[in-house]
Design a protein around this motif. Structure first.
Motif, mmCIF file in Angstrom:
data_model
loop_
_atom_site.group_PDB
_atom_site.id
_atom_site.type_symbol
_atom_site.label_atom_id
_atom_site.label_comp_id
_atom_site.label_asym_id
_atom_site.label_seq_id
_atom_site.Cartn_x
_atom_site.Cartn_y
_atom_site.Cartn_z
ATOM 1 N N GLU A 141 -10.018 5.539 -0.992
ATOM 2 C CA GLU A 141 -9.908 4.124 -0.600
ATOM 3 C C GLU A 141 -9.222 3.985 0.760
ATOM 4 O O GLU A 141 -9.655 3.186 1.602
ATOM 5 C CB GLU A 141 -9.124 3.365 -1.670
ATOM 6 N N LYS A 164 0.840 -1.210 0.000
ATOM 7 C CA LYS A 164 0.000 0.000 0.000
ATOM 8 C C LYS A 164 0.873 1.257 0.000
ATOM 9 O O LYS A 164 0.584 2.226 -0.704
ATOM 10 C CB LYS A 164 -0.929 -0.034 1.223
ATOM 11 N N GLU A 203 -11.821 4.895 3.338
ATOM 12 C CA GLU A 203 -12.919 3.926 3.450
ATOM 13 C C GLU A 203 -12.483 2.606 4.091
ATOM 14 O O GLU A 203 -13.275 1.931 4.729
ATOM 15 C CB GLU A 203 -13.517 3.656 2.059
ATOM 16 N N THR A 204 -11.223 2.244 3.876
ATOM 17 C CA THR A 204 -10.752 0.958 4.420
ATOM 18 C C THR A 204 -10.059 1.125 5.781
ATOM 19 O O THR A 204 -9.497 0.167 6.296
ATOM 20 C CB THR A 204 -9.766 0.267 3.446
#
Lengths: 169, 156
Positions: B139, B79, B142-143
């Motif tokens: 993202e 990531k 949201e995660t």
């Protein structure tokens, strides 16, 4: 871009100071794996990879700088001895990173100008773009020459061995 | 804005594992502190600093990989790598635009017109490159990436 070499031999419950002496020499060796290619100015990919390895070495040296201060000396005194030498080595690494960065910037500009010139003009590359390509190529040649001179000078004074000895100390 | 590592307080006699956690968490906080500015986009320095700090963070993670369980470590590492790459696409165009804008003044008028067209083309590419970056930020939120990353690396 080539991946970072996997670091081996670290001692998880060993001190930070001890592990600095295990990790940093491996980072130096990673830089030197690109040396066989750098005397060919056309090896763009390898020059770029050397720059990235040098950057990794720089960041790792910064992370471990604290591990090269003498534990027995007051912080102020240490800053005038070991820290000074450490900063001299680090300065050389930063200098190499910057000059290889200049070479890489020129390579990127040349690629962008060439691609754009080919896309945009069917009747030949626009004069402003063509002139820029020629100028950037000249700058690239000069920057590469500067890099190689610096590198050869460092080889002549045995910089790698001096750096490794210091990092192992 | 600075990229100076905030790791001066590390004690070299501590174990590698303890220091690794401190350094990774410190760089992570620093990297994420640039996110809102990068999202806004009006000052190109935020994208630059976020990218540089993500590289420093990855360099630290490369060195300290053995201190952490492999599977989860790799997931977090990937990531961070994606953050570097996504920011890099925007940053590369920022650098080119600034470079050509600086050179404009010194050129004859006819050449200026050619370079202006090129700058417009690059500005459009920059807008396109910002889209994946903004999507990645959404993202991450949201995660709950930030919380998960810190929980893993703080460890306790």
């Amino acid at each position: 871009m080539a991946k970072a070499h996997k670091i081996t031999g670290v001692v998880l419950q060993g001190s930070y100071r001890e592990n600095a002496r295990i990790i940093l020499p491996q980072k130096v060796e990673e830089v030197y794996t690109w040396e066989p290619f750098i005397r060919d100015a056309a090896r763009r990919e390898e020059l770029h990879n050397m720059r990235i390895s040098i950057k990794r070495l720089r960041y790792t040296m910064e992370i471990f700088q604290v591990a090269y201060r003498s534990p027995k000396m007051p912080a102020k005194t240490a800053a005038t001895t070991n820290d000074k030498r450490f900063n001299e080595f680090l300065g050389v690494i930063v200098d190499l990173q910057e000059i290889l960065g200049d070479v890489h910037d020129c390579d990127v500009v040349l690629e962008v100008l060439t691609d754009y010139g080919m896309q945009a003009e069917q009747g030949g590359v626009a004069p402003g773009i063509a002139k820029h390509i020629a100028q950037t190529q000249e700058t690239r040649n000069a920057d590469y020459k500067t890099f190689l001179e610096k590198w050869e000078h460092l080889s002549a004074i045995d910089f790698k061995q001096k750096l490794l000895s210091f990092l192992a100390s | 804005m600075t990229t100076e590592p905030k790791i001066r307080e590390i004690s070299p006699d501590e174990t590698l594992e303890v220091c690794a956690r401190q350094i990774i968490v410190s760089y992570f906080h620093q990297m994420m502190s640039y996110k809102e500015g990068a999202k806004d986009g009006s000052d190109i320095e935020f994208v630059h600093q976020m990218r540089v700090t993500s590289r420093r963070l990855r360099a630290a993670m490369d060195n300290f990989a053995d201190c952490f369980p492999e599977k989860s470590f790799k997931k977090h590492y990937k990531k961070i790598k994606l953050i570097t790459q996504t920011m890099g696409a925007v940053r590369d165009l920022d650098v080119l635009i600034v470079r050509f804008e600086k050179e404009l003044g010194a050129l004859p008028e006819i050449e200026q017109a050619d370079i202006r067209k090129l700058i417009e083309h690059l500005q459009q590419e920059r807008e396109d490159a910002r889209k994946p970056m903004l999507m990645l930020f959404v993202e991450l939120e949201e995660t709950d990436f930030e919380k998960k990353f810190l929980t893993f690396f703080q460890g306790y």
